[in-house]
Scaffold this motif. Structure first.
Motif, PDB file in Angstrom:
ATOM      1  N   ALA A 192       0.831  -1.207   0.000  1.00 13.32           N
ATOM      2  CA  ALA A 192       0.000   0.000   0.000  1.00 13.32           C
ATOM      3  C   ALA A 192       0.862   1.253   0.000  1.00 13.32           C
ATOM      4  O   ALA A 192       0.583   2.207  -0.732  1.00 13.32           O
ATOM      5  CB  ALA A 192      -0.927  -0.009   1.213  1.00 13.32           C
ATOM      6  N   GLY A 193       1.920   1.266   0.800  1.00 13.26           N
ATOM      7  CA  GLY A 193       2.824   2.418   0.838  1.00 13.26           C
ATOM      8  C   GLY A 193       3.476   2.680  -0.502  1.00 13.26           C
ATOM      9  O   GLY A 193       3.522   3.830  -0.980  1.00 13.26           O
ATOM     10  N   ILE A 194       3.970   1.626  -1.135  1.00 13.51           N
ATOM     11  CA  ILE A 194       4.588   1.763  -2.458  1.00 13.51           C
ATOM     12  C   ILE A 194       3.555   2.261  -3.468  1.00 13.51           C
ATOM     13  O   ILE A 194       3.848   3.122  -4.299  1.00 13.51           O
ATOM     14  CB  ILE A 194       5.219   0.428  -2.905  1.00 13.51           C
ATOM     15  CG1 ILE A 194       6.439   0.117  -2.040  1.00 13.51           C
ATOM     16  CG2 ILE A 194       5.592   0.460  -4.383  1.00 13.51           C
ATOM     17  CD1 ILE A 194       7.007  -1.282  -2.229  1.00 13.51           C
ATOM     18  N   GLY A 195       2.325   1.735  -3.363  1.00 14.27           N
ATOM     19  CA  GLY A 195       1.271   2.168  -4.277  1.00 14.27           C
ATOM     20  C   GLY A 195       0.960   3.641  -4.136  1.00 14.27           C
ATOM     21  O   GLY A 195       0.840   4.365  -5.123  1.00 14.27           O
ATOM     22  N   PHE A 196       0.851   4.120  -2.890  1.00 15.84           N
ATOM     23  CA  PHE A 196       0.577   5.543  -2.668  1.00 15.84           C
ATOM     24  C   PHE A 196       1.730   6.409  -3.166  1.00 15.84           C
ATOM     25  O   PHE A 196       1.510   7.478  -3.752  1.00 15.84           O
ATOM     26  CB  PHE A 196       0.296   5.823  -1.193  1.00 15.84           C
ATOM     27  CG  PHE A 196      -1.102   5.491  -0.774  1.00 15.84           C
ATOM     28  CD1 PHE A 196      -2.191   6.158  -1.311  1.00 15.84           C
ATOM     29  CD2 PHE A 196      -1.337   4.503   0.166  1.00 15.84           C
ATOM     30  CE1 PHE A 196      -3.487   5.856  -0.927  1.00 15.84           C
ATOM     31  CE2 PHE A 196      -2.621   4.187   0.562  1.00 15.84           C
ATOM     32  CZ  PHE A 196      -3.709   4.860   0.011  1.00 15.84           C
ATOM     33  N   ILE A 197       2.949   5.989  -2.937  1.00 13.06           N
ATOM     34  CA  ILE A 197       4.106   6.742  -3.427  1.00 13.06           C
ATOM     35  C   ILE A 197       4.107   6.783  -4.949  1.00 13.06           C
ATOM     36  O   ILE A 197       4.353   7.837  -5.562  1.00 13.06           O
ATOM     37  CB  ILE A 197       5.421   6.157  -2.874  1.00 13.06           C
ATOM     38  CG1 ILE A 197       5.511   6.421  -1.372  1.00 13.06           C
ATOM     39  CG2 ILE A 197       6.635   6.728  -3.607  1.00 13.06           C
ATOM     40  CD1 ILE A 197       6.630   5.665  -0.671  1.00 13.06           C
ATOM     41  N   ILE A 201       1.526   6.500  -6.996  1.00  8.35           N
ATOM     42  CA  ILE A 201       0.439   7.369  -7.456  1.00  8.35           C
ATOM     43  C   ILE A 201       0.828   8.837  -7.275  1.00  8.35           C
ATOM     44  O   ILE A 201       0.592   9.670  -8.157  1.00  8.35           O
ATOM     45  CB  ILE A 201      -0.871   7.050  -6.714  1.00  8.35           C
ATOM     46  CG1 ILE A 201      -1.392   5.682  -7.157  1.00  8.35           C
ATOM     47  CG2 ILE A 201      -1.924   8.136  -6.954  1.00  8.35           C
ATOM     48  CD1 ILE A 201      -2.523   5.146  -6.307  1.00  8.35           C
ATOM     49  N   GLY A 202       1.449   9.168  -6.141  1.00 10.29           N
ATOM     50  CA  GLY A 202       1.895  10.538  -5.906  1.00 10.29           C
ATOM     51  C   GLY A 202       2.931  10.975  -6.931  1.00 10.29           C
ATOM     52  O   GLY A 202       2.862  12.083  -7.474  1.00 10.29           O
ATOM     53  N   ALA A 203       3.909  10.108  -7.202  1.00  4.54           N
ATOM     54  CA  ALA A 203       4.948  10.432  -8.187  1.00  4.54           C
ATOM     55  C   ALA A 203       4.333  10.609  -9.569  1.00  4.54           C
ATOM     56  O   ALA A 203       4.668  11.553 -10.299  1.00  4.54           O
ATOM     57  CB  ALA A 203       6.015   9.332  -8.205  1.00  4.54           C
TER      58      ALA A 203
END
Length: 89
Positions: free
Chosen positions: A75-80, A82-84
């Protein structure tokens, strides 16, 4: 009932929903003078309940096969990501 967990989930989802595309879509529907505001509220509420139910069911199912730590990392990698992606657009 665990009121602390209820408060944490409420606060997290409430903050996550503020200003997102869902809230903006609801705002636009409600801005129409000919639309019943209670129907907009009911429709948006039912949609949030339905998507939350899917999240809970999916999380419960996935947690049977994947550890909580792994889910947090994914989830953390996914949010990062999406943000990038959002910043690069």
């Amino acid at each position: 009932m665990d009121l602390k967990m209820l408060a944490v989930v409420f606060g997290t989802v409430f903050l996550a929903e503020l200003g997102d595309k869902t809230q903006l879509a609801t705002l636009l529907f409600a801005a129409d003078k000919e639309v019943n505001k209670w129907l907009v509220f009911a429709g948006a509420s039912l949609a949030l309940i339905a998507t939350s139910a899917l999240g809970v069911l999916g999380g419960g199912l996935i947690s049977q096969y994947v550890s909580e730590r792994t889910l947090n990392i994914v989830a953390g990698i996914g949010f990062i990501a999406i943000g990038a992606w959002t910043l690069m657009r």
